[in-house]
Design a protein around this motif. Structure first.
Motif, short mmCIF file in Angstrom:
data_model
loop_
_atom_site.label_atom_id
_atom_site.label_comp_id
_atom_site.label_asym_id
_atom_site.label_seq_id
_atom_site.Cartn_x
_atom_site.Cartn_y
_atom_site.Cartn_z
N LEU A 5 0.63 -1.06 -0.26
CA LEU A 5 -0.04 0.17 0.20
C LEU A 5 0.56 1.37 0.15
O LEU A 5 1.89 1.33 0.70
CB LEU A 5 -0.71 -0.29 1.20
CG LEU A 5 -1.26 -1.09 1.65
CD1 LEU A 5 -2.90 -0.64 2.62
CD2 LEU A 5 -2.93 -1.48 0.15
N LYS A 6 0.51 2.57 -0.49
CA LYS A 6 1.01 3.46 -1.36
C LYS A 6 1.25 3.82 0.35
O LYS A 6 2.26 4.59 0.94
CB LYS A 6 0.45 4.62 -1.99
CG LYS A 6 0.89 4.09 -3.08
CD LYS A 6 1.00 4.70 -4.11
CE LYS A 6 -0.23 4.36 -5.66
NZ LYS A 6 -0.78 5.30 -6.74
N ASN A 7 -0.08 4.32 1.05
CA ASN A 7 -0.40 5.06 1.98
C ASN A 7 -1.94 4.35 2.69
O ASN A 7 -2.72 4.71 2.62
CB ASN A 7 -0.40 6.40 1.66
CG ASN A 7 -0.74 7.59 3.51
OD1 ASN A 7 -0.97 6.43 4.04
ND2 ASN A 7 -0.84 8.84 3.13
N PRO A 8 -1.51 3.55 3.75
CA PRO A 8 -2.47 2.79 4.40
C PRO A 8 -3.40 3.88 5.40
O PRO A 8 -4.73 3.08 5.15
CB PRO A 8 -1.95 1.70 5.36
CG PRO A 8 -0.17 1.62 4.50
CD PRO A 8 0.06 2.53 4.15
N GLU A 9 -2.59 4.87 5.86
CA GLU A 9 -3.24 5.91 6.15
C GLU A 9 -4.96 6.31 5.37
O GLU A 9 -5.84 6.37 5.48
CB GLU A 9 -2.80 7.64 7.03
CG GLU A 9 -2.25 6.13 7.88
CD GLU A 9 -2.83 5.67 8.65
OE1 GLU A 9 -3.76 6.64 9.84
OE2 GLU A 9 -2.49 4.80 8.89
N VAL A 10 -4.65 6.39 4.25
CA VAL A 10 -5.86 6.68 2.72
C VAL A 10 -6.81 5.84 2.90
O VAL A 10 -7.82 6.21 2.76
CB VAL A 10 -4.89 7.08 1.75
CG1 VAL A 10 -6.09 7.48 0.23
CG2 VAL A 10 -4.05 8.26 1.42
N ASN A 11 -6.25 4.71 3.29
CA ASN A 11 -7.64 3.74 2.75
C ASN A 11 -8.32 3.66 4.32
O ASN A 11 -9.33 3.50 3.71
CB ASN A 11 -6.86 2.37 2.69
CG ASN A 11 -5.96 2.48 1.47
OD1 ASN A 11 -5.03 2.41 1.45
ND2 ASN A 11 -5.79 1.13 0.81
N LYS A 12 -7.71 3.60 5.48
CA LYS A 12 -8.34 4.29 6.69
C LYS A 12 -9.34 5.34 6.31
O LYS A 12 -10.23 5.20 6.97
CB LYS A 12 -7.58 4.34 7.83
CG LYS A 12 -6.65 2.63 8.13
CD LYS A 12 -5.93 3.01 9.13
CE LYS A 12 -4.80 2.14 9.36
NZ LYS A 12 -3.22 2.43 10.31
N ARG A 13 -8.59 6.56 6.03
CA ARG A 13 -9.73 7.80 6.09
C ARG A 13 -11.02 7.55 5.42
O ARG A 13 -11.76 7.80 5.40
CB ARG A 13 -8.88 8.94 5.57
CG ARG A 13 -8.11 9.18 6.91
CD ARG A 13 -7.34 10.59 6.84
NE ARG A 13 -6.41 10.48 5.84
CZ ARG A 13 -5.08 10.51 5.85
NH1 ARG A 13 -4.65 10.19 7.47
NH2 ARG A 13 -4.41 10.40 5.48
N ILE A 14 -10.43 6.64 4.33
CA ILE A 14 -11.42 6.45 3.09
C ILE A 14 -12.73 5.76 3.34
O ILE A 14 -14.25 5.89 3.84
CB ILE A 14 -11.47 5.44 1.64
CG1 ILE A 14 -10.49 6.56 0.95
CG2 ILE A 14 -12.67 4.90 0.62
CD1 ILE A 14 -10.16 5.74 -0.05
#
Length: 138
Positions: A5-14
């Protein structure tokens, strides 16, 4: 093979955003023109969101792209008066609202001439004045 994952935080924020909006995964995916499976893969850290998906999320929900990508507040961008009116009108013309009071009222307003609009403007000013006087009397 596991994806990085490039940035797992983005996934969490989605996921956080969708849950904040109280929208079911299938509905949200359809609104974004992706499959529920694709959204599930993103939310469950198995796939990266595309640049297009990030753009579409920001447009659909008036989300601050900096929040989605970097976590910088605020989550939502301020809504202009024009955007607010456009959203309201979109809701009013929705087929599910056929025959609603809002639709009937907008239909009547659409038929007013300039003199009738002026009468409404005058009534509006009177109501504002009354409201102001009531607040100062409290």
């Amino acid at each position: 093979m596991k994806r990085i994952l490039k940035n797992p935080e983005v996934n969490k924020r989605i996921r956080e955003l969708r849950e904040t909006l109280n929208v079911k995964q299938g509905v949200y995916a359809a609104d974004l023109s992706i499959t529920q499976g694709a959204l599930s893969e993103i939310e469950n850290m198995r796939n990266n969101p595309s640049d297009r998906l990030i753009r579409d999320i920001c447009l659909r929900d008036n989300v601050n792209k900096e929040w989605l990508l970097e976590g910088k507040e605020p989550i939502f961008l301020p809504v202009s008066r024009t955007q607010e009116i456009a959203g309201f009108m979109g809701e009013v013309i929705n087929a599910e609202n056929a025959g609603s009071f809002k639709q009937q009222l907008i239909h009547v307003l659409a038929q007013l001439n300039e003199d009738q609009w002026q009468v409404l403007a005058d009534m509006y000013q009177l109501l504002l004045k009354e409201q102001s006087e009531q607040k100062s009397g409290d």
